[in-house]
Write a protein that holds these residues in place. Structure first.
Motif, PDB file in Angstrom:
ATOM      1  N   TYR A  59       0.823  -1.206   0.000  1.00  0.00           N
ATOM      2  CA  TYR A  59       0.000   0.000   0.000  1.00  0.00           C
ATOM      3  C   TYR A  59       0.865   1.267   0.000  1.00  0.00           C
ATOM      4  CZ  TYR A  59      -5.002   0.981   0.393  1.00  0.00           C
ATOM      5  OH  TYR A  59      -6.308   1.288   0.120  1.00  0.00           O
ATOM      6  N   THR A  60       1.575   1.511  -1.088  1.00  0.00           N
ATOM      7  CA  THR A  60       2.499   2.645  -1.161  1.00  0.00           C
ATOM      8  C   THR A  60       1.799   3.974  -0.898  1.00  0.00           C
ATOM      9  OG1 THR A  60       3.810   1.430  -2.773  1.00  0.00           O
ATOM     10  CG2 THR A  60       4.224   3.796  -2.599  1.00  0.00           C
ATOM     11  N   MET A  61       2.474   4.801  -0.094  1.00  0.00           N
ATOM     12  CA  MET A  61       1.968   6.121   0.303  1.00  0.00           C
ATOM     13  C   MET A  61       0.627   5.968   1.020  1.00  0.00           C
ATOM     14  SD  MET A  61       3.377   8.567  -2.776  1.00  0.00           S
ATOM     15  CE  MET A  61       3.340   7.449  -4.188  1.00  0.00           C
ATOM     16  N   SER A  62      -0.367   6.788   0.712  1.00  0.00           N
ATOM     17  CA  SER A  62      -1.691   6.703   1.334  1.00  0.00           C
ATOM     18  C   SER A  62      -1.633   7.102   2.809  1.00  0.00           C
ATOM     19  CB  SER A  62      -2.287   5.312   1.166  1.00  0.00           C
ATOM     20  OG  SER A  62      -2.276   4.945  -0.196  1.00  0.00           O
ATOM     21  N   LYS A  63      -2.743   6.916   3.499  1.00  0.00           N
ATOM     22  CA  LYS A  63      -2.844   7.318   4.895  1.00  0.00           C
ATOM     23  C   LYS A  63      -3.575   6.257   5.705  1.00  0.00           C
ATOM     24  CE  LYS A  63      -2.906  12.344   4.169  1.00  0.00           C
ATOM     25  NZ  LYS A  63      -3.625  13.621   4.457  1.00  0.00           N
ATOM     26  N   LEU A  64      -3.209   6.173   6.979  1.00  0.00           N
ATOM     27  CA  LEU A  64      -3.932   5.360   7.947  1.00  0.00           C
ATOM     28  C   LEU A  64      -4.667   6.283   8.909  1.00  0.00           C
ATOM     29  CD1 LEU A  64      -1.382   2.609   9.097  1.00  0.00           C
ATOM     30  CD2 LEU A  64      -3.357   2.289   7.588  1.00  0.00           C
TER      31      LEU A  64
ATOM     32  N   SER B 217      -3.357   2.235  15.139  1.00  0.00           N
ATOM     33  CA  SER B 217      -3.270   1.709  16.499  1.00  0.00           C
ATOM     34  C   SER B 217      -3.581   0.222  16.553  1.00  0.00           C
ATOM     35  CB  SER B 217      -4.227   2.478  17.412  1.00  0.00           C
ATOM     36  OG  SER B 217      -4.225   1.949  18.715  1.00  0.00           O
ATOM     37  N   ASN B 218      -4.628  -0.200  15.853  1.00  0.00           N
ATOM     38  CA  ASN B 218      -5.021  -1.606  15.885  1.00  0.00           C
ATOM     39  C   ASN B 218      -3.986  -2.491  15.192  1.00  0.00           C
ATOM     40  OD1 ASN B 218      -7.206  -3.489  16.705  1.00  0.00           O
ATOM     41  ND2 ASN B 218      -7.297  -3.892  14.497  1.00  0.00           N
ATOM     42  N   LEU B 219      -3.428  -2.000  14.071  1.00  0.00           N
ATOM     43  CA  LEU B 219      -2.411  -2.772  13.352  1.00  0.00           C
ATOM     44  C   LEU B 219      -1.155  -2.923  14.200  1.00  0.00           C
ATOM     45  CD1 LEU B 219      -1.213  -4.113  10.832  1.00  0.00           C
ATOM     46  CD2 LEU B 219      -0.639  -1.823   9.982  1.00  0.00           C
ATOM     47  N   VAL B 220      -0.676  -1.831  14.764  1.00  0.00           N
ATOM     48  CA  VAL B 220       0.540  -1.888  15.580  1.00  0.00           C
ATOM     49  C   VAL B 220       0.328  -2.785  16.798  1.00  0.00           C
ATOM     50  CG1 VAL B 220       2.100  -0.515  17.010  1.00  0.00           C
ATOM     51  CG2 VAL B 220       1.407   0.330  14.760  1.00  0.00           C
TER      52      VAL B 220
ATOM     53  N   ASP C 209       4.292   5.598  14.120  1.00  0.00           N
ATOM     54  CA  ASP C 209       4.253   4.330  14.853  1.00  0.00           C
ATOM     55  C   ASP C 209       4.374   3.159  13.893  1.00  0.00           C
ATOM     56  OD1 ASP C 209       4.083   5.545  17.294  1.00  0.00           O
ATOM     57  OD2 ASP C 209       1.923   5.224  17.552  1.00  0.00           O
ATOM     58  N   TYR C 210       3.779   3.291  12.718  1.00  0.00           N
ATOM     59  CA  TYR C 210       3.903   2.261  11.682  1.00  0.00           C
ATOM     60  C   TYR C 210       5.355   2.132  11.238  1.00  0.00           C
ATOM     61  CZ  TYR C 210       3.708   0.102   7.069  1.00  0.00           C
ATOM     62  OH  TYR C 210       3.946  -0.705   5.974  1.00  0.00           O
TER      63      TYR C 210
END
Length: 213
Positions: free
Chosen positions: A58-63, A69-72, A97-98
């Protein structure tokens, strides 16, 4: 059966859909049940904490904060994280954090598509077993990297395209821990055709299998 999640999207120049297909096939060959999603909303699902492996493409983009938080938290809790090139190493530029979890972030590829060499520095590691130094043609990633990474392969910049980095040795492949989770990254794989390079494919396949819980 181990469960894996691939989430693809973002900048189309990295051919994320084709990359997702290639990764899905190699994981299924390794015995994984693979789910593929195309929205970062998948990262906010609490159920990802029960997975074996997550592969962002998923190059670039935003979370969103909730997705990040949930992924980390899932990785820190023991889910594996693995990926390649910009799909993982140049994703979600605003999410520090990612980046902390991944162990590095892309900053440049001087000269764009060029010929360079990948040098194996941990021949004793099972991920690199039987693989010798090899020539490669792609973007040579210059990255900001975490010194705690366990580096498996590097590349050396010549300075031809940016004289001030002449002789800089840059990690290409690494593994690390984030909490209880294993994290694997390879900077190889600008476009899907690079999956045809045996060394690139083998390193990624083994690295993803290593990262998986």
């Amino acid at each position: 059966m181990r469960q894996a999640l691939i989430v693809w999207g973002g900048w189309e120049g990295h051919e994320p859909e084709l990359g997702a297909r290639a990764v899905k096939a190699m994981l299924e060959e390794e015995g994984f049940a693979v789910r593929v999603e195309t929205s970062t909303a998948a990262f906010a699902d609490p159920a990802i904490a029960d997975l074996s492996l997550i592969v962002p493409i998923y190059t670039m983009s935003k979370l969103s904060k909730a997705e990040e938080s949930n992924l980390v938290s899932a990785i820190a809790g023991g889910v594996g994280l693995g990926g390649y090139h910009g799909g993982m190493g140049d994703a979600f530029r605003e999410s520090t954090d990612y980046q902390f979890m991944c162990g590095g972030q892309w900053v440049a590829h001087p000269g764009n598509i060029i010929d360079y060499q990948v040098d194996i520095v941990r021949r004793d590691d099972p991920i690199m077993s039987g693989i010798d130094d090899f020539p490669y043609r792609s973007e040579q990633y210059y990255m900001h990297v975490d010194p705690s990474n366990e580096v498996l392969a590097t590349t050396t910049f010549t300075g031809a395209h940016a004289p001030w980095i002449d002789g800089v040795v840059m990690p290409v492949v690494w593994k690390r821990r984030h909490g209880k989770g294993r994290v694997f990254y390879s900077s190889l794989g600008h476009v899907a055709k690079e999956f045809e390079v045996p060394q690139m494919r083998t390193i990624l396949r083994r690295g993803l299998a290593w990262a998986a819980r």
